[in-house]
Design a protein around this motif. Structure first.
Motif, mmCIF file in Angstrom:
data_model
loop_
_atom_site.group_PDB
_atom_site.id
_atom_site.type_symbol
_atom_site.label_atom_id
_atom_site.label_comp_id
_atom_site.label_asym_id
_atom_site.label_seq_id
_atom_site.Cartn_x
_atom_site.Cartn_y
_atom_site.Cartn_z
ATOM 1 N N PRO A 29 0.809 -1.230 0.000
ATOM 2 C CA PRO A 29 0.000 0.000 0.000
ATOM 3 C C PRO A 29 0.840 1.278 0.000
ATOM 4 N N GLY A 30 1.956 1.292 0.713
ATOM 5 C CA GLY A 30 2.822 2.462 0.724
ATOM 6 C C GLY A 30 3.454 2.725 -0.633
ATOM 7 N N ARG A 33 0.751 4.230 -2.833
ATOM 8 C CA ARG A 33 0.503 5.643 -2.511
ATOM 9 C C ARG A 33 1.592 6.535 -3.106
ATOM 10 N N GLU A 53 -4.947 10.332 -2.115
ATOM 11 C CA GLU A 53 -4.132 9.453 -1.283
ATOM 12 C C GLU A 53 -4.952 8.867 -0.133
ATOM 13 N N SER A 57 -5.455 4.991 -0.012
ATOM 14 C CA SER A 57 -4.924 4.328 1.170
ATOM 15 C C SER A 57 -5.971 3.446 1.832
ATOM 16 N N THR A 61 -5.629 -0.569 1.835
ATOM 17 C CA THR A 61 -5.524 -1.226 3.141
ATOM 18 C C THR A 61 -6.633 -2.250 3.315
#
Length: 162
Positions: A29-30, A33, A53, A57, A61
């Motif tokens: 996920p990071g 983003r 974002e 996110s 998630t």
């Protein structure tokens, strides 16, 4: 030597769709983003970064926590309004979460978790879900931001469906 020049940014229209396939990894996920931020900046839509974002996110998630396989981030123009940006996440589970159904239940304010999709419903200019008909193709949850009639895409109150 050939060079590639970027097309001029056109904030009225997002130029196409980007897709990032992600493994079921807690870092995914990071990474998604970071790509989302980069794509919006390159295409002159940096003002949508915070909203997009947040939407991405929460959707990413949700896919990571509630599925066991890979998932994908899609970023492209809004369906009804190409001036919007659509953030979508596909995963292999065909079940649409109860918190993402139109007219579905509200989030429990006292709960420690389970509010992510309610945030999406509150902050998105529009949102929806699609389960693939064969029951084995998974689902796509999407949210759009960047409506021209809203300041900076951010909402100060509840959105449709909240």
């Amino acid at each position: 030597m050939a060079t590639v020049s970027p097309l001029p940014a056109n904030p009225a229209r997002f130029p196409g769709t980007y897709t990032l396939q992600l493994p079921h990894d807690p870092r995914a996920p990071g990474i998604a983003r970071a790509l989302l931020r980069l794509v919006l900046e390159v295409h002159g839509r940096a003002e949508l970064t915070q909203d997009a974002e947040l939407l991405g996110s929460e959707l990413l998630t949700n896919a990571h926590l509630h599925t066991t396989g890979p998932y994908a981030l899609r970023l492209g123009p809004g369906a009804a309004d190409p001036g919007r940006v659509r953030v979508a996440v596909w995963d292999g589970d065909a079940k649409i979460p109860a918190g993402f159904e139109r007219g579905g239940p509200r989030a429990d304010a006292c709960a420690e978790g389970g509010r992510g999709l309610f945030l999406v419903r509150a902050y998105a200019d529009d949102w929806g879900a699609y389960a693939f008909p064969d029951g084995q193709g998974g689902k796509l949850l999407w949210a759009e931001c960047g409506a021209t009639d809203r300041r900076g895409g951010a909402l100060s109150g509840p959105a449709r469906g909240w």
